[in-house]
Design a protein around this motif. Structure first.
Motif, PDB file in Angstrom:
ATOM      1  N   SER A 190      -4.581  -3.166 -16.646  1.00  0.00           N
ATOM      2  CA  SER A 190      -3.435  -3.664 -15.901  1.00  0.00           C
ATOM      3  C   SER A 190      -2.442  -2.531 -15.728  1.00  0.00           C
ATOM      4  N   GLY A 191      -1.301  -2.829 -15.070  1.00  0.00           N
ATOM      5  CA  GLY A 191      -0.274  -1.831 -14.854  1.00  0.00           C
ATOM      6  C   GLY A 191       1.102  -2.416 -15.062  1.00  0.00           C
ATOM      7  N   PRO A 192       2.159  -1.607 -14.911  1.00  0.00           N
ATOM      8  CA  PRO A 192       3.518  -2.060 -15.226  1.00  0.00           C
ATOM      9  C   PRO A 192       4.143  -2.976 -14.183  1.00  0.00           C
TER      10      PRO A 192
ATOM     11  N   GLN B  64       0.212  -5.893 -10.612  1.00  0.00           N
ATOM     12  CA  GLN B  64      -0.731  -5.214 -11.501  1.00  0.00           C
ATOM     13  C   GLN B  64      -1.005  -6.004 -12.777  1.00  0.00           C
ATOM     14  N   GLN B  65      -1.052  -7.328 -12.649  1.00  0.00           N
ATOM     15  CA  GLN B  65      -1.309  -8.158 -13.819  1.00  0.00           C
ATOM     16  C   GLN B  65      -2.744  -8.025 -14.312  1.00  0.00           C
ATOM     17  N   GLY B  66      -3.603  -7.470 -13.481  1.00  0.00           N
ATOM     18  CA  GLY B  66      -4.996  -7.231 -13.840  1.00  0.00           C
ATOM     19  C   GLY B  66      -5.598  -6.231 -12.878  1.00  0.00           C
TER      20      GLY B  66
ATOM     21  N   THR C  28      -4.961  -1.032 -12.037  1.00  0.00           N
ATOM     22  CA  THR C  28      -5.049  -0.260 -13.277  1.00  0.00           C
ATOM     23  C   THR C  28      -4.582   1.181 -13.118  1.00  0.00           C
ATOM     24  N   ASP C  29      -4.086   1.536 -11.938  1.00  0.00           N
ATOM     25  CA  ASP C  29      -3.586   2.897 -11.690  1.00  0.00           C
ATOM     26  C   ASP C  29      -4.627   3.948 -12.051  1.00  0.00           C
TER      27      ASP C  29
ATOM     28  N   ALA D 210       1.478   5.727 -13.725  1.00  0.00           N
ATOM     29  CA  ALA D 210       1.612   4.281 -13.889  1.00  0.00           C
ATOM     30  C   ALA D 210       2.538   3.684 -12.838  1.00  0.00           C
ATOM     31  N   GLY D 211       2.102   2.560 -12.279  1.00  0.00           N
ATOM     32  CA  GLY D 211       2.919   1.822 -11.330  1.00  0.00           C
ATOM     33  C   GLY D 211       2.802   2.260  -9.891  1.00  0.00           C
ATOM     34  N   THR D 212       1.949   3.247  -9.600  1.00  0.00           N
ATOM     35  CA  THR D 212       1.850   3.767  -8.234  1.00  0.00           C
ATOM     36  C   THR D 212       0.826   3.014  -7.388  1.00  0.00           C
ATOM     37  N   GLY D 213      -0.142   2.356  -8.019  1.00  0.00           N
ATOM     38  CA  GLY D 213      -1.077   1.509  -7.280  1.00  0.00           C
ATOM     39  C   GLY D 213      -1.996   2.244  -6.328  1.00  0.00           C
TER      40      GLY D 213
END
Length: 355
Positions: A142-144, A149-151, A173-174, A198-201
């Motif tokens: 997952s991610g922030p 990004q819950q999964g 998951t970045d 993290a968080g960039t998708g």
């Protein structure tokens, strides 16, 4: 792209345009391509497959493949004829939900299943028709971003230029997973995983024609990550980030980059940005590892979901989902800047591929 080209009854080349039937689209539209101007003229359409949002063409067999982006997800295969597309049998389940991308890897068809966070591999028969059951590799993580990004959310899957590896970008998951295929069963296993910020998708990846550099476009933050690619070891190494600051949407509207493509001659790259409704141009004059953002132009519509370069490398096509059109651009041979040349109405357009 590349390989033998299909021709339609008017004597020009063919293109196929995917769309969301759930959004008013016609399914898969077959269009003639004027070789002199790049103009698209719709000929026929088929909606036998729901929501064919992404397409892939096999130049070896002439078969066109399409995802059916639903729950559960499926793929369809079509033979191109003078009268349109003929299905090669019924749709085949992919063993996952919401497939957003598909590609060919040897005698297998691969899909990235966004909703279920997995990738699938399906065998192809001698006539190109996909079969089952699909071999499914589930992602974990997952991610922030709690909303997006819950999964895991696999968004793209494609073979590397050497054909030895399969890469899958995962927005949830970045990361980018590098997979190896079992030679007998075609099932995929994770060989390595490259973590990105993290968080960039990460949404979409394109290889430079030289084969040693990959560009990863991120959806949750407008940026491009440049990566070195080692086909011998199957390793992807992040090198630098290039912000798409000038492609930010006006009035506080969030920008959502969607697709990145490189020119066949390796001199330029382009990225589509939804929200900003723009196409960003990168020059690679300083080398494939050092793209430089040189400017942006309007995409010709709203919400450019995908970009495509024609086989000649002289034109760029944007599938604008919300405005329901495909706009084409002539590429300036010196600067790489796309210059709008025309458009055609295609409701809920999502993807353009050439035969």
């Amino acid at each position: 792209m590349g390989g033998a080209q299909s021709t339609d009854h008017s004597g020009g080349h063919r293109a196929w345009i995917g769309s969301f039937t759930s959004g008013g689209g016609r399914g898969i539209t077959t269009a003639a391509v004027d070789p002199a101007t790049g103009a698209l003229t719709p000929l026929t359409a088929t909606d036998v497959l729901p929501d064919p949002s992404y397409l892939a063409h096999d130049p070896r067999t002439g078969v066109l493949y399409a995802v059916s982006e639903g729950e559960p997800g499926a793929v369809g295969a079509f033979e191109a004829t003078a009268d349109g597309l003929r299905p090669l049998g019924p749709a085949v389940p992919v063993g996952g939900c919401g497939p957003t991308h598909l590609s060919l890897a040897g005698d297998r068809l691969l899909t990235a299943n966004y909703t279920s966070g997995s990738i699938s591999s399906l065998p192809l028969a001698g006539d190109g028709a996909p079969g089952g059951p699909a071999a499914v590799l589930a992602h974990r993580g997952s991610g922030p971003d709690v909303d997006r990004q819950q999964g895991p959310h696999a968004h793209q899957v494609l073979p590397d230029p050497s054909g030895r590896w399969v890469l899958a970008t995962d927005l949830g998951t970045d990361s980018v997973r590098i997979c190896a295929a079992h030679p007998a069963t075609g099932s995929l296993r994770v060989h390595s995983e490259t973590a990105l910020r993290a968080g960039t998708g990460p949404r979409h990846l394109a290889f430079h024609p030289g084969g040693e550099v990959a560009y990863v476009l991120h959806e949750l933050e407008p940026q491009l990550t440049v990566c070195g690619w080692n086909a011998r070891s199957g390793r992807l190494e992040p090198l630098c980030e290039v912000p798409l600051a000038s492609a930010s949407a006006p009035g506080g509207v969030r920008a959502y980059p969607s697709a990145v493509v490189a020119s066949p001659d390796g001199r330029f790259a382009w990225a589509a940005v939804r929200g900003a409704d723009a196409i960003a141009t990168f020059t690679l004059a300083d080398g494939a590892r050092k793209p430089r953002l040189t400017g942006t132009v309007p995409c010709g519509g709203a919400w450019p979901r995908d970009l495509a370069v024609d086989p000649s490398g002289r034109r760029l096509y944007a599938a604008n989902e919300h405005s329901g059109d495909v706009t084409w651009f002539d590429v300036d041979p010196v600067t790489g800047e796309p210059r709008r040349a025309g458009s055609v109405a295609v409701p809920a357009a999502t993807c353009v591929v050439f035969g």
